[in-house]
Design an enzyme around this catalytic site. Structure first.
Site, PDB file in Angstrom:
ATOM      1  N   HIS A 115       4.994  -8.574  -5.263  1.00  0.00           N
ATOM      2  CA  HIS A 115       3.249  -9.425  -4.995  1.00  0.00           C
ATOM      3  C   HIS A 115       3.594 -10.388  -6.516  1.00  0.00           C
ATOM      4  O   HIS A 115       3.479 -10.282  -7.589  1.00  0.00           O
ATOM      5  CB  HIS A 115       2.392  -8.718  -5.625  1.00  0.00           C
ATOM      6  N   HIS A 153      -2.422   0.744  -1.298  1.00  0.00           N
ATOM      7  CA  HIS A 153      -3.056   1.620  -2.658  1.00  0.00           C
ATOM      8  C   HIS A 153      -3.059   2.856  -2.909  1.00  0.00           C
ATOM      9  O   HIS A 153      -4.174   3.136  -1.908  1.00  0.00           O
ATOM     10  CB  HIS A 153      -4.545   0.818  -2.875  1.00  0.00           C
ATOM     11  N   ASP A 154      -2.260   3.408  -3.641  1.00  0.00           N
ATOM     12  CA  ASP A 154      -2.576   4.392  -4.413  1.00  0.00           C
ATOM     13  C   ASP A 154      -1.947   5.757  -3.343  1.00  0.00           C
ATOM     14  O   ASP A 154      -2.528   6.885  -3.708  1.00  0.00           O
ATOM     15  CB  ASP A 154      -4.046   4.695  -4.481  1.00  0.00           C
ATOM     16  N   GLU A 191       2.865 -10.533  -1.194  1.00  0.00           N
ATOM     17  CA  GLU A 191       1.064 -10.767  -1.195  1.00  0.00           C
ATOM     18  C   GLU A 191       0.455 -11.283  -2.838  1.00  0.00           C
ATOM     19  O   GLU A 191       1.404 -10.694  -3.756  1.00  0.00           O
ATOM     20  CB  GLU A 191       0.762  -9.152  -0.733  1.00  0.00           C
ATOM     21  N   HIS A 242       5.209  -9.260 -13.238  1.00  0.00           N
ATOM     22  CA  HIS A 242       6.349  -8.707 -12.931  1.00  0.00           C
ATOM     23  C   HIS A 242       7.439  -9.594 -11.519  1.00  0.00           C
ATOM     24  O   HIS A 242       8.391 -10.004 -12.309  1.00  0.00           O
ATOM     25  CB  HIS A 242       6.226  -7.290 -12.728  1.00  0.00           C
TER      26      HIS A 242
END
Length: 238
Positions: A43, A190-191, A70, A50
């Protein structure tokens, strides 16, 4: 079979905290593949805090599994994706300074915008995925936009799971059924973690792909990358 795509953003965060090239993002990605991951997700954000654009270009010719990029479809992001030509692009509605994705698209409001993007990426031979919540209408409008897949935003599931697994999974089962009925593929992310992944997969075994980064990299600090990937893949076995 549900594919495991490892999001390597946290590896890049660690590298960037010190400067230099340790850990080597490319080596980690290739090791993830060697250890059994069926895909790599990145991402790249505008501030490159990052993953950097240079990482994306370096990774593309070396990866042998599915490459998923993404991000928010800014002109710069669209240009990057069209040049790199990953297997899949996942569109998220993030603000530039957002720490992490925290909501799905309003696909109804953004229908014309997303439709144009689906056409652009589709003509380039890139599979498309739109990040959405469990609302039936949002999934239906993702289909109207021409998306190949949707990625379900699973943070609400992960948050509720420890208290009430059945209530946590219920809206996702319904969303998954709607997605399947519309002829789209289904991703999730996500998570997701070793705590909650197997339960989700048991109830939605037709998931095409899960994208996992933060939890997986955190687990790898204790178990090592190879064993961690094996543990996540075990969660995805029927």
């Amino acid at each position: 079979m549900t594919k495991l795509s490892v999001n390597i953003n946290k590896v890049a965060t660690l590298r960037n905290a010190r400067g230099g090239n340790n850990p080597d993002v490319v080596k980690v990605a290739l090791d993830c593949e060697a250890f059994g991951a069926e895909g790599i997700t990145v991402h790249p954000r505008p501030d490159e805090r990052h993953i950097r654009r240079s990482d994306v270009y370096e990774l593309r010719p070396l990866l042998t599994t599915e490459f998923n990029i993404e991000g928010y479809p800014s002109p710069e992001f669209v240009d990057l994706v069209l040049k790199v030509k990953p297997h899949q692009v996942t569109l998220v509605p993030d603000a530039p300074d957002q720490i992490t994705s925290n909501a799905g698209w309003d696909t109804k409001t953004n229908l014309s915008f997303l439709t144009e993007l689906m056409d652009t990426f589709g003509q380039a031979g890139i599979r498309t995925s739109i990040f959405v919540g469990t609302d039936k209408e949002m999934i239906e409008y993702a289909a109207k936009a021409g998306a190949d897949r949707v990625e379900l935003y699973t943070e609400p599931y992960a948050t509720m799971y420890p208290r009430n697994p059945e209530a946590a999974i219920a809206p996702f089962i319904e969303a998954a059924k709607v997605t399947r009925s519309l002829g789209m593929g289904l991703n999730a992310g996500h998570d997701l973690s070793l705590v909650n992944l197997k339960y989700m997969h048991t109830h939605i075994p037709w998931l095409d792909e899960v994208s996992i980064g933060h939890a997986l990299i955190s687990d790898a600090l204790y178990m090592g990358l190879k064993q961690t990937i094996e543990e996540y893949k075990n969660c995805l076995r029927s």
